[in-house]
Design an enzyme around this catalytic site. Structure first.
Site, short mmCIF file in Angstrom:
data_model
loop_
_atom_site.label_atom_id
_atom_site.label_comp_id
_atom_site.label_asym_id
_atom_site.label_seq_id
_atom_site.Cartn_x
_atom_site.Cartn_y
_atom_site.Cartn_z
N ARG A 40 0.82 -1.21 0.00
CA ARG A 40 0.00 0.00 0.00
C ARG A 40 0.85 1.27 0.00
O ARG A 40 0.37 2.34 -0.38
CB ARG A 40 -0.95 0.00 1.19
CG ARG A 40 -2.12 -0.93 0.99
CD ARG A 40 -3.05 -0.91 2.17
NE ARG A 40 -4.35 -1.46 1.83
CZ ARG A 40 -5.35 -1.59 2.67
NH1 ARG A 40 -5.20 -1.21 3.93
NH2 ARG A 40 -6.50 -2.09 2.27
N LYS A 177 -15.72 -15.32 6.17
CA LYS A 177 -17.12 -14.94 6.39
C LYS A 177 -17.92 -14.84 5.10
O LYS A 177 -17.67 -13.97 4.27
CB LYS A 177 -17.17 -13.60 7.10
CG LYS A 177 -16.84 -13.68 8.57
CD LYS A 177 -17.17 -12.35 9.18
CE LYS A 177 -17.04 -12.35 10.68
NZ LYS A 177 -17.09 -10.97 11.17
N GLY A 347 -12.17 -4.42 1.57
CA GLY A 347 -13.58 -4.01 1.57
C GLY A 347 -13.91 -3.11 0.39
O GLY A 347 -14.99 -3.22 -0.21
C1 3PG Z 1 -8.74 -1.47 4.99
O1 3PG Z 1 -7.67 -1.92 5.38
O2 3PG Z 1 -9.70 -2.18 4.71
C2 3PG Z 1 -8.85 0.02 4.78
O3 3PG Z 1 -7.67 0.65 5.11
C3 3PG Z 1 -10.01 0.57 5.56
O4 3PG Z 1 -9.83 0.36 6.93
P1 3PG Z 1 -11.09 0.19 7.86
O5 3PG Z 1 -11.71 -1.12 7.49
O6 3PG Z 1 -10.56 0.22 9.27
O7 3PG Z 1 -12.02 1.34 7.57
#
Ligand code: 3PG
Ligand code: MG
Length: 372
Positions: A40, A177, A347
């Protein structure tokens, strides 16, 4: 959705001599102060370099972990700052945005403080663009704004994946999940030619098929949803494991066909299933892989994930891998460079596939400098 397209770096006013705020997703895994995987960070460097080459003074900002709105040393950006200064000298990095409750609350006063003194804003935080947080959705309403190179590429690949994929289009989903993947299964199901389900989430599907799953991880509330796919008109697209590697009493490890006995817990897909999953990959025109096939961190349960990773890496089709765990698996097995696109989003990549848009993208398209 606005009629404007995503503003790119070229759509910014001349950045020379300007102060530019770059929102990155530097939420990297850190153990004992050491970064386990810096994808990242490296992935955001081209945007920072472009801005610097065009004469900008760049400050980056990011969240790290979930410190809950107050300063917490365990989530300090220091390790990231050290790595970033090696990769992109001359960039400043703010302290963790989530040390202020205003970030997650999308507090307008926090946005005002954040952008104060800056001339331009760039969002290169694909992995966080599904969050309607202050640093993601706030600045585009206040400053000329653009998507960075990484964000633009993620949107191009993941946003375009479902449009006109080269066929056959095979998706392999794993992870623990099923509840967190239901939306994306729904969105993919019509578009793919084959959908293989591995990882612990396969046990909720197996339960819906009528198998017993022993002590394997299941989400009982989602059995009905799984059954709808298994019995629906596209049911032939689904590949569900027929054997798994399970651990039983006294930590004995065995391949189990069909029913998993009580006292046994499935932790990887079995060899027969693995063959069924990887065979279609050799002929696939497009492959989307998200989520490991088992508990690959333990070498006794890594075989399914290794074999799938190798098959994806060896494919002649267009290959896309999303989700931190599958990316980490690829890196662990040294296969990450063989993939066309390794997404930096977990996500965010699922939500973009599912909904076709993200709050961070909407905000950028609504920026005053967005091209019509
Ligand atoms: C992740 O790692 O999914 C993103 O950086 C978002 O982080 P978060 O799920 O804590 O919002
Ligand atoms: Mg997350």
């Amino acid at each position: 959705m606005s009629g404007h397209r995503l503003p790119l770096l070229e759509d910014l006013p001349d950045p020379s001599g300007k102060k530019v705020l770059v929102r990155a997703d530097f939420n990297v895994p850190i153990t004992d102060g050491k970064i386990d995987d810096d994808l990242r960070i490296t992935a955001a460097v081209p945007t920072i370099q472009w801005l610097q080459e065009h004469g900008a003074d760049v400050t980056a900002c990011s969240h790290l972990g979930r410190p809950d709105g107050q300063p917490d040393e365990r989530y300090s950006m220091d390790p990231v700052r050290r790595r970033l200064s090696e990769l992109a000298p001359g960039v400043e990095l703010m302290e963790n945005l989530r040390f202020d409750a205003g970030e997650e609350a999308n507090d307008p006063a926090f946005v005002d403080r954040l952008v104060e003194g800056y001339d331009l804003y760039v969002n290169d935080a694909f992995g966080a663009s599904h969050r309607a947080h202050a640093s993601i959705v706030g600045p585009p309403a206040r400053l000329p704004s653009a998507a960075g190179r990484l964000l633009a590429r993620e949107v191009e690949v993941l946003g375009g994946l479902l449009d006109r994929p080269h066929r056959p289009f095979v998706a392999i989903l794993g992870g623990s999940k099923v509840s967190s993947k239901m939306g994306v299964i729904e969105a993919l199901f019509d578009k793919v030619d084959l959908l293989a389900i591995g990882g612990a989430m396969c046990f909720t599907f197996m339960l819906a098929q009528g198998y017993s799953v022993g002590d394997s991880l299941v989400e009982p509330d989602w059995v009905d949803a799984c059954r709808r796919f298994l019995e629906g008109e596209n049911k032939d697209k689904l590949l569900i494991p027929t054997d798994v590697v399970a651990m039983g009493p006294g930590d004995e490890v065995q391949v189990v066909h069909g029913d998993v006995p009580d006292g046994w817990k499935g932790l990887d897909i079995g060899p027969e299933t693995t063959l069924k999953f990887i065979e279609p990959l050799t002929k696939a025109g497009t492959i989307l892989w998200n989520g490991p096939m088992g508990m690959f961190e333990d070498s006794r349960f890594q075989e399914g994930t290794v074999d799938v990773a190798e098959a994806v890496a060896g494919s002649h089709g267009f290959t896309v891998v999303g989700g931190g765990d599958s990316a980490a698996a690829l890196a662990k097995f040294g296969l990450d460079t063989h993939i066309d696109h390794v997404s930096t989003g977990g996500g965010a990549s699922l939500e973009l596939l599912e909904k076709g848009d993200l709050p961070g993208l909407v905000a950028l398209r609504e920026a005053a400098n967005a091209p019509g």
